[in-house]
Design a protein around this motif. Structure first.
Motif, PDB file in Angstrom:
ATOM      1  N   ARG A   1       0.800  -1.182  -0.119  1.00  0.00           N
ATOM      2  CA  ARG A   1      -0.033   0.089   0.071  1.00  0.00           C
ATOM      3  C   ARG A   1       1.012   1.401   0.014  1.00  0.00           C
ATOM      4  NH1 ARG A   1      -1.011   2.951   4.200  1.00  0.00           N
ATOM      5  NH2 ARG A   1      -0.995   1.283   5.665  1.00  0.00           N
ATOM      6  N   LEU A   2       1.711   1.262   0.834  1.00  0.00           N
ATOM      7  CA  LEU A   2       2.749   2.278   0.913  1.00  0.00           C
ATOM      8  C   LEU A   2       3.499   2.636  -0.403  1.00  0.00           C
ATOM      9  CD1 LEU A   2       4.132   1.941   4.526  1.00  0.00           C
ATOM     10  CD2 LEU A   2       2.626   3.662   3.674  1.00  0.00           C
ATOM     11  N   ARG A   3       3.918   1.443  -1.192  1.00  0.00           N
ATOM     12  CA  ARG A   3       4.513   1.697  -2.411  1.00  0.00           C
ATOM     13  C   ARG A   3       3.522   2.539  -3.416  1.00  0.00           C
ATOM     14  NH1 ARG A   3       5.889  -3.876  -4.128  1.00  0.00           N
ATOM     15  NH2 ARG A   3       6.216  -2.652  -6.112  1.00  0.00           N
ATOM     16  N   LEU A   4       2.348   1.746  -3.460  1.00  0.00           N
ATOM     17  CA  LEU A   4       1.243   2.419  -4.284  1.00  0.00           C
ATOM     18  C   LEU A   4       1.170   3.861  -4.035  1.00  0.00           C
ATOM     19  CD1 LEU A   4      -1.187  -0.558  -4.496  1.00  0.00           C
ATOM     20  CD2 LEU A   4       0.149   0.076  -6.381  1.00  0.00           C
ATOM     21  N   ASP A   5       1.154   4.151  -2.768  1.00  0.00           N
ATOM     22  CA  ASP A   5       0.882   5.727  -2.345  1.00  0.00           C
ATOM     23  C   ASP A   5       2.157   6.586  -2.518  1.00  0.00           C
ATOM     24  OD1 ASP A   5      -1.600   4.925  -1.626  1.00  0.00           O
ATOM     25  OD2 ASP A   5      -1.161   4.878   0.500  1.00  0.00           O
ATOM     26  N   GLY A   6       3.418   6.086  -2.892  1.00  0.00           N
ATOM     27  CA  GLY A   6       4.418   6.685  -3.282  1.00  0.00           C
ATOM     28  C   GLY A   6       5.419   7.045  -1.911  1.00  0.00           C
ATOM     29  N   LEU A   7       5.086   6.387  -1.071  1.00  0.00           N
ATOM     30  CA  LEU A   7       5.729   6.725   0.350  1.00  0.00           C
ATOM     31  C   LEU A   7       6.853   5.923   0.480  1.00  0.00           C
ATOM     32  CD1 LEU A   7       2.609   7.238   2.834  1.00  0.00           C
ATOM     33  CD2 LEU A   7       3.767   8.965   1.032  1.00  0.00           C
ATOM     34  N   VAL A   8       7.075   4.757  -0.011  1.00  0.00           N
ATOM     35  CA  VAL A   8       8.347   3.868  -0.078  1.00  0.00           C
ATOM     36  C   VAL A   8       8.446   3.434  -1.268  1.00  0.00           C
ATOM     37  CG1 VAL A   8       7.955   3.233   2.520  1.00  0.00           C
ATOM     38  CG2 VAL A   8       7.167   1.718   0.586  1.00  0.00           C
ATOM     39  N   SER A   9       9.627   2.820  -1.446  1.00  0.00           N
ATOM     40  CA  SER A   9      10.050   2.363  -2.934  1.00  0.00           C
ATOM     41  C   SER A   9      10.899   0.913  -2.527  1.00  0.00           C
ATOM     42  CB  SER A   9      10.515   3.267  -3.875  1.00  0.00           C
ATOM     43  OG  SER A   9      11.844   3.992  -3.270  1.00  0.00           O
ATOM     44  N   VAL A  10      11.122   0.225  -3.434  1.00  0.00           N
ATOM     45  CA  VAL A  10      12.042  -0.886  -3.228  1.00  0.00           C
ATOM     46  C   VAL A  10      13.093  -0.515  -3.769  1.00  0.00           C
ATOM     47  CG1 VAL A  10      12.959  -3.314  -4.349  1.00  0.00           C
ATOM     48  CG2 VAL A  10      10.175  -2.622  -3.879  1.00  0.00           C
ATOM     49  N   GLU A  11      14.145  -0.509  -2.853  1.00  0.00           N
ATOM     50  CA  GLU A  11      15.840   0.126  -3.158  1.00  0.00           C
ATOM     51  C   GLU A  11      16.647  -1.079  -3.959  1.00  0.00           C
ATOM     52  OE1 GLU A  11      18.616   2.524  -0.644  1.00  0.00           O
ATOM     53  OE2 GLU A  11      19.063   0.379  -0.276  1.00  0.00           O
ATOM     54  N   ARG A  12      16.434  -2.250  -3.539  1.00  0.00           N
ATOM     55  CA  ARG A  12      17.293  -3.201  -4.250  1.00  0.00           C
ATOM     56  C   ARG A  12      16.545  -4.604  -3.862  1.00  0.00           C
ATOM     57  NH1 ARG A  12      20.104  -2.011   0.395  1.00  0.00           N
ATOM     58  NH2 ARG A  12      21.306  -3.786   1.268  1.00  0.00           N
TER      59      ARG A  12
END
Length: 107
Positions: free
Chosen positions: A47-58
């Protein structure tokens, strides 16, 4: 913002972490009061990825398992800072009304 979200973002404010690292940090930050289950954590991270608050670094493979590292985005940092300021302001008001803040008067 829900407490679990606040704690996940706070954990990531300290640097990128994989899922187990986030769960351990959240438990530490909360003094053991909040213990996230894997399903809860990964649903929140999605959910946080979809909201743009977190991303996958690696991503990396460890013991034949994929380990994904997450990081806080600039938008996530801004939202965490705003929420922390809001909570701090409310806590200050409560402490002042209880007479526990410096210069606070008892009710």
């Amino acid at each position: 913002m829900q407490e679990a979200t606040f704690l996940i973002l706070t954990a990531l404010a300290g640097g990128s972490r994989h899922g187990y690292g986030i769960m351990a940090d959240v438990a530490g930050i909360s003094g053991g009061r909040v213990r996230l289950r894997a399903g809860t954590l990964y649903a929140a991270l999605d959910r946080l990825r979809l909201d743009g608050l977190v991303s996958v670094e690696r991503e990396e493979v460890v013991d034949s398992r994929l380990r994904r590292y997450y990081r806080l985005t600039p938008q996530g940092a801004a939202e965490l800072a705003a929420e922390a300021a809001r909570v701090q302001a409310h806590a200050g008001t409560a402490l002042a009304r209880l007479g526990l803040a410096p210069g606070g008067a008892a009710p």
